[in-house]
Design a protein around this motif. Sequence first.
Motif, PDB file in Angstrom:
ATOM      1  N   ASN A 168       0.833  -1.210   0.000  1.00 39.53           N
ATOM      2  CA  ASN A 168       0.000   0.000   0.000  1.00 39.53           C
ATOM      3  C   ASN A 168       0.861   1.250   0.000  1.00 39.53           C
ATOM      4  N   ARG A 169       1.924   1.186   0.802  1.00 32.00           N
ATOM      5  CA  ARG A 169       2.820   2.352   0.893  1.00 32.00           C
ATOM      6  C   ARG A 169       3.444   2.642  -0.467  1.00 32.00           C
ATOM      7  N   ILE A 170       3.868   1.563  -1.145  1.00 29.03           N
ATOM      8  CA  ILE A 170       4.502   1.743  -2.452  1.00 29.03           C
ATOM      9  C   ILE A 170       3.525   2.327  -3.453  1.00 29.03           C
ATOM     10  N   ILE A 171       2.299   1.788  -3.406  1.00 28.50           N
ATOM     11  CA  ILE A 171       1.276   2.289  -4.325  1.00 28.50           C
ATOM     12  C   ILE A 171       1.024   3.765  -4.065  1.00 28.50           C
ATOM     13  N   LEU A 172       0.916   4.111  -2.778  1.00 31.68           N
ATOM     14  CA  LEU A 172       0.674   5.517  -2.431  1.00 31.68           C
ATOM     15  C   LEU A 172       1.811   6.410  -2.897  1.00 31.68           C
ATOM     16  N   GLN A 173       3.035   5.930  -2.683  1.00 31.64           N
ATOM     17  CA  GLN A 173       4.199   6.719  -3.111  1.00 31.64           C
ATOM     18  C   GLN A 173       4.181   6.932  -4.610  1.00 31.64           C
ATOM     19  N   ASN A 174       3.817   5.855  -5.308  1.00 30.76           N
ATOM     20  CA  ASN A 174       3.754   5.942  -6.768  1.00 30.76           C
ATOM     21  C   ASN A 174       2.699   6.943  -7.208  1.00 30.76           C
TER      22      ASN A 174
END
Length: 326
Positions: A168-174
């Motif tokens: 989720n964090r990666i998706i949000l960062q993206n």
Amino acid sequence: MQRSQRIINAPIKFSPSQPHLYSQENCLLRFEDNNELLIVKCSSINSIVDDRGILGARAKRRYAVIEAKDEIDDRQSDDDLNDSDARNDMPKQSLSTVRKRKLSASVVQQMDENLDIDSLSIESGVFTKKRRRSLENLMHSNVSPNACDKENQTLEARVVYQTIDDMNRIILQNLEKKFAMFSKKLNQLIPNAVHQHLDSYREKDESFPSKLMYEGQNLLEIRGRDIYDYGRKILKTLYTSQELGSCILPPARNHLARPALDPVRFNIFHEAVRIKYKLSFLHYDNCYTKLIRPRMCDFLIDERKRQSKAAKQQAISDREQDIRND
DNA sequence: TTTAGTTGACCTGCCCTCTA
DNA sequence: TAGAGGGCAGGTCAACTAAA
């Protein structure tokens, strides 16, 4: 050699009215070639042998270890997710039924590096809630009465939680990165769109002359498709191509190698643009700095490139001419 | 009509200098 | 010393043109 006739199995066609034809199970795969972790529908796996799955075909065939497998009913509405835990469905196959494999912190780290955001986003909408609940079921189920097994399950579930959070964090960062790029683009477009009309740089009741003469030519009669095109044409009128190819926009600066264009003629340029597009004397400086100057700067640089390119081509053709003469 | 080449405008990123 | 501003190089894109 005579072969027996090949048995052709008719392909099973997917129909939304027959969702039972396909498994709703999801698998967490770790690819053997690069340790990439990926969550896919089990129906996407070509074949499963023990805890190994094969995806793709021929040259693109890849082998993966099934780290975890669970059943998610995607037909379930989101409203159901808010129901009490008492109504939770049991997964068909618990984590304990697949090979026990502890996901270490390094695996989570690898997720950061190798995660395919696009493949994750396919299910991102239901990912957290549904899987979390499914995993909760695993933790509270009586599949394994053994305390040690239960401990392992808890540990695995925690690791998977962590993994999901990381995803989720990666998706949000993206998304944040994409949004920042979008904002930047928008900021570039808005001034162009808004200021194209140049109304914000105009004042009512300001009068403008109908003529601006330079060497017998009325500069206001020169036509351009927009203020930038007009500006370029005015520069070409006021300066020689050599000046345009060797100078920069005024004012001159000590640390810059090239001299500035003649400031007297550049004032004529300002006046021509200002009068042609009926820009207020008060706001013109702002308009010039924000809109016109960057374009004119690029124009001079490109003019330099063009002249340099032309000079090179001329040199080549001269050399070829010399060779022919010899 | 399609295709390939050319040209001009624009975009992006890097580097350098200045300034608060 | 970080941020702003400007020059520059390399690249992309769209419009235009000529040839097939």
